[in-house]
Write an enzyme that holds these catalytic residues in place. Sequence first.
Site, short mmCIF file in Angstrom:
data_model
loop_
_atom_site.label_atom_id
_atom_site.label_comp_id
_atom_site.label_asym_id
_atom_site.label_seq_id
_atom_site.Cartn_x
_atom_site.Cartn_y
_atom_site.Cartn_z
N HIS A 161 0.84 -1.20 0.00
CA HIS A 161 0.00 0.00 0.00
C HIS A 161 0.88 1.25 0.00
O HIS A 161 1.94 1.26 0.61
CB HIS A 161 -0.90 0.04 1.24
CG HIS A 161 -1.66 -1.22 1.47
ND1 HIS A 161 -2.61 -1.69 0.61
CD2 HIS A 161 -1.57 -2.15 2.46
CE1 HIS A 161 -3.10 -2.83 1.07
NE2 HIS A 161 -2.48 -3.14 2.19
N GLU A 200 -1.18 -0.59 8.29
CA GLU A 200 -2.15 -1.47 8.91
C GLU A 200 -1.50 -2.32 9.99
O GLU A 200 -0.28 -2.49 10.01
CB GLU A 200 -2.80 -2.38 7.85
CG GLU A 200 -1.82 -3.30 7.14
CD GLU A 200 -2.43 -3.94 5.89
OE1 GLU A 200 -3.13 -3.24 5.13
OE2 GLU A 200 -2.20 -5.14 5.68
N HIS A 204 3.62 -7.33 1.63
CA HIS A 204 3.05 -8.24 2.63
C HIS A 204 1.96 -9.12 2.03
O HIS A 204 1.43 -8.82 0.95
CB HIS A 204 2.47 -7.45 3.81
CG HIS A 204 1.34 -6.53 3.41
ND1 HIS A 204 1.57 -5.27 2.91
CD2 HIS A 204 0.00 -6.69 3.41
CE1 HIS A 204 0.42 -4.69 2.65
NE2 HIS A 204 -0.57 -5.54 2.93
N ARG A 244 -1.31 -4.97 -6.12
CA ARG A 244 -0.96 -6.40 -6.13
C ARG A 244 0.23 -6.63 -7.03
O ARG A 244 0.27 -6.10 -8.15
CB ARG A 244 -2.13 -7.20 -6.70
CG ARG A 244 -3.17 -7.62 -5.71
CD ARG A 244 -4.06 -8.72 -6.29
NE ARG A 244 -4.96 -8.20 -7.29
CZ ARG A 244 -6.18 -7.73 -7.03
NH1 ARG A 244 -6.65 -7.71 -5.80
NH2 ARG A 244 -6.94 -7.29 -8.00
#
Length: 306
Positions: A95, A112, A170, A190
């Site tokens: 991200h 996150e 991740h 992605r």
Amino acid sequence: MILKLKSVTKDYIWGGTRLRDEYGKKGDSQRLAESWELSCHPDGMSLIDGGEYDGVTLRDFVEKFPEIAGKKCQGEIPVLIKLIDAKDNLSIQVHPDNEYARKYEGDNGKTEMWYIVDCDKDSSIIYGFKENLSKEDFCRAIDENTLLQKVNTVPVKKGDVFLIRAGTLHAIGRGCLIAEIQQCSNVTYRVYDYDRRDNNGNPRELHTEKALDVTDCGKMVLPNGGIQGNTLVECEYFRVYKENISGNGNVHTAEESFAHVLVLEGSGEIISRDETYNLKKGDSFFVTAGTQWHIKGNCSIIYTVV
Ligand code: ZN
């Protein structure tokens, strides 16, 4: 004031059925990959469940009464909280940070954190690279399909916590059931999807160029030392705590921020001066800033403030 929230569920190809079977979540398809427990994001918004404001989106409610979010939040709910049931591996992804996301996506960046609620014996996650790579090495690994050999694969167990900063490559591995607390954003790049096909037989889109822009290609070392007391994570975007309750739990008040309570196990009651709600595994509550609250019963929760 305490509000019970109704979550929004998402069906992605890697999802399972545990959110439906064990956490009481509902959705249109049998498979439920994610349940968005606290969200004011346009891609899926929490609704108030019951009471005077039944069916109102939390976002509309906060717009009407901005002070309930707390001084730190200025009428915004800057976090998004999810339960994620990964029956299969999630794509390897990254991200962007705030600066990049605001410039190119019109959304926030995403840092996150994951709390491993449950997992299989052999479950793992991917957390960054196990060696220092250049952007060219990273690009080549994607092209030549050797990315899996370069990433840091970390075995996990129930109760583990990971903070995944924007820019860290991740992936959540098969068998993990995770509570995710993140910045309010829905931007994902992605880079590898295990050559899977969606329901229509098409591969899911990859976003290699943007991923190359934002990924930190340095060797990633997990901070050791584990969890300090009740504190799971404290970072600039959110603070997350765990509480195991038998009998009367701690009394909380946060003047600066709302609190979100997610029930992981057990049952009981959440109580403020004016309200009492029954609670059970999988329930979510929004506590307005300044409200004194505590929980009574036999349960474990995680709660988040900003
Ligand atoms: Zn992510």
